[in-house]
Structure formats: C-alpha cells, structure tokens
Write a protein that holds these residues in place. Structure first.
Motif, PDB file in Angstrom:
ATOM      1  N   GLU A 261      11.196  -4.722   0.323  1.00  0.00           N
ATOM      2  CA  GLU A 261      10.055  -3.831   0.071  1.00  0.00           C
ATOM      3  C   GLU A 261       9.587  -3.958  -1.372  1.00  0.00           C
ATOM      4  O   GLU A 261       8.387  -3.915  -1.644  1.00  0.00           O
ATOM      5  N   ARG A 262      10.518  -4.143  -2.291  1.00  0.00           N
ATOM      6  CA  ARG A 262      10.161  -4.319  -3.706  1.00  0.00           C
ATOM      7  C   ARG A 262       9.323  -5.580  -3.879  1.00  0.00           C
ATOM      8  O   ARG A 262       8.294  -5.575  -4.555  1.00  0.00           O
TER       9      ARG A 262
ATOM     10  N   ARG B 223       7.565  -7.113  -1.565  1.00  0.00           N
ATOM     11  CA  ARG B 223       6.292  -6.870  -0.872  1.00  0.00           C
ATOM     12  C   ARG B 223       5.323  -6.116  -1.791  1.00  0.00           C
ATOM     13  O   ARG B 223       4.150  -6.458  -1.908  1.00  0.00           O
ATOM     14  N   LYS B 224       5.824  -5.079  -2.473  1.00  0.00           N
ATOM     15  CA  LYS B 224       4.981  -4.284  -3.378  1.00  0.00           C
ATOM     16  C   LYS B 224       4.504  -5.110  -4.566  1.00  0.00           C
ATOM     17  O   LYS B 224       3.341  -5.031  -4.963  1.00  0.00           O
TER      18      LYS B 224
ATOM     19  N   SER C 125       1.898  -7.793  -3.247  1.00  0.00           N
ATOM     20  CA  SER C 125       0.616  -7.220  -2.801  1.00  0.00           C
ATOM     21  C   SER C 125      -0.132  -6.537  -3.943  1.00  0.00           C
ATOM     22  O   SER C 125      -1.358  -6.477  -3.921  1.00  0.00           O
ATOM     23  N   SER C 126       0.566  -6.073  -4.979  1.00  0.00           N
ATOM     24  CA  SER C 126      -0.144  -5.480  -6.116  1.00  0.00           C
ATOM     25  C   SER C 126      -0.767  -6.558  -7.000  1.00  0.00           C
ATOM     26  O   SER C 126      -1.820  -6.359  -7.589  1.00  0.00           O
TER      27      SER C 126
ATOM     28  N   GLU D 252      -6.495  -1.656   0.226  1.00  0.00           N
ATOM     29  CA  GLU D 252      -6.173  -0.783  -0.894  1.00  0.00           C
ATOM     30  C   GLU D 252      -7.296   0.233  -1.089  1.00  0.00           C
ATOM     31  O   GLU D 252      -8.468  -0.112  -1.040  1.00  0.00           O
TER      32      GLU D 252
ATOM     33  N   CYS E  93       9.669   3.273   6.154  1.00  0.00           N
ATOM     34  CA  CYS E  93       9.456   3.758   4.787  1.00  0.00           C
ATOM     35  C   CYS E  93       9.700   5.260   4.744  1.00  0.00           C
ATOM     36  O   CYS E  93       9.798   5.911   5.781  1.00  0.00           O
TER      37      CYS E  93
ATOM     38  N   GLN F 278       5.602   7.077   1.388  1.00  0.00           N
ATOM     39  CA  GLN F 278       5.180   5.698   1.631  1.00  0.00           C
ATOM     40  C   GLN F 278       4.513   5.567   2.994  1.00  0.00           C
ATOM     41  O   GLN F 278       3.565   4.797   3.145  1.00  0.00           O
TER      42      GLN F 278
ATOM     43  N   ARG G  68       1.032   3.928   3.701  1.00  0.00           N
ATOM     44  CA  ARG G  68       0.985   2.741   4.552  1.00  0.00           C
ATOM     45  C   ARG G  68       0.050   2.942   5.746  1.00  0.00           C
ATOM     46  O   ARG G  68      -0.654   2.017   6.146  1.00  0.00           O
TER      47      ARG G  68
END
Length: 183
Positions: free
Chosen positions: A61-62, A64-65, A68-69, A112, A150, A154, A158
């Motif tokens: 997940e880290r 992925r974040k 995607s950021s 986003e 999540c 989250q 999401r």
C-alpha cells in the motif's frame, strides 16, 4: 498482451505475472521507490499506461501511494489477501494465475479529487467504521468491489477515488449481509 506496464515490487512478482498473462512489468525493488523508478513509471504512463499491482500488505500500500502520488492517472489492480497468501507469506508472487488475471480484469482508474458519492455517515451506518466487525466488513467490501482492504478513512477516500457508485456500494453490502462476511 496487456497494453499497460504493470508496476510490481520485485522479480518474483514479475515471474508470477508472466505465468498468468503476457505483460511487461516495472519492478520497484521494494518500498523505497527511488526517483529513477518513478521516472521510468512516468514514461510508461505517457507511452502505454500503468497498472499498479502490489502486495496486499502495508508495504504494498505504501508503494501504491508513492507511485500514484508521483504519477497521477495510474490504474489499480488488487489481489485479496486470502488469494495472495501462502504459508503465512503475503505477496503477488503467491497468487495463482487465476487470481492475477481476475485482478487485472477488474482494474480501477483513480480520479484524484473526485467527489465522494458515499459519505462517512454511510460507512458508519453500513458497519464499516465504529463497529465490532468493521475490519472484517471492510475486507469483504474491498474484495467484492476489487479495491483492496483499507481502514475506514482510506475506504472513504478510495470509494471516491475509484468512483464507486452508491448502487455498487449497496449491492456489495447486500452480498455481505446476505452471505455473511467473506473476507
């Protein structure tokens, strides 16, 4: 052949992907995603598109974040934890070819800043937050909607990010409530 490049964590994930589908991958090399890897992913996004398929754990997940950021517009594929666990080890490399294909057939694109169609009060009423079995219910919901597990906050983000409609949410809730929890 999958058009987009698939972002995975390591070599064993690439091997698992190639057993399931014909696709190219970019390996992050772990949770410390350096700027060279981000540059490669950004170029892939411009040329072919990107699907992020990381392990269903904290490190995944880290990653992925981070990706995607730094590279907006990525698509996301999720493998449920139960389908990616073997002998206590969680990872894409443990998933069956069928589980990988299923995840890649149910890809979500993130938007986003998308407006929330499901509110925090809806999540509380649905037992996704402040409920004795909230974590189990979120796991089941994430698996049914193909958006991964999540926490409550989250989940709220999401659901908006992937444009999950109230109808999709309601149908998934009914499945959870009728069939018991399936995490």
């Amino acid at each position: 052949m999958i058009k987009e490049l698939i972002v995975v964590e390591g070599k064993s994930d690439t091997v698992a992907i190639k057993r399931a589908v014909e696709a190219d991958t970019i390996e992050t090399g772990g949770s410390a995603v350096d700027r060279k890897v981000i540059a490669k992913i950004a170029l892939a996004m411009e040329r072919r598109g990107v699907i992020i398929l990381t392990d269903p754990d904290h490190a995944g997940e880290r990653i992925r974040k981070i990706v995607s950021s730094k590279v907006p517009g990525c698509k996301h594929a999720f493998i449920p934890e139960k389908d990616a666990t073997r002998k206590g080890d969680i990872g894409v490399e443990n998933a069956s070819p069928e589980a990988i294909r299923h995840a890649l057939e149910h890809v979500h694109t993130s938007f986003e800043g998308a407006p929330a169609l499901i509110g925090l009060e809806d999540l509380m009423a649905a037992g996704m937050m402040v409920h004795p079995r909230a974590a189990e219910r979120r796991m089941a919901l994430g698996n049914l909607l193909g958006i991964g597990y999540c926490n409550g906050k989250q989940l709220y983000k999401r659901l908006a990010m992937f444009g999950i409609t109230r109808e999709e949410f309601t149908i998934a809730l009914a499945q959870i409530d009728q069939g018991g929890i399936t995490s």
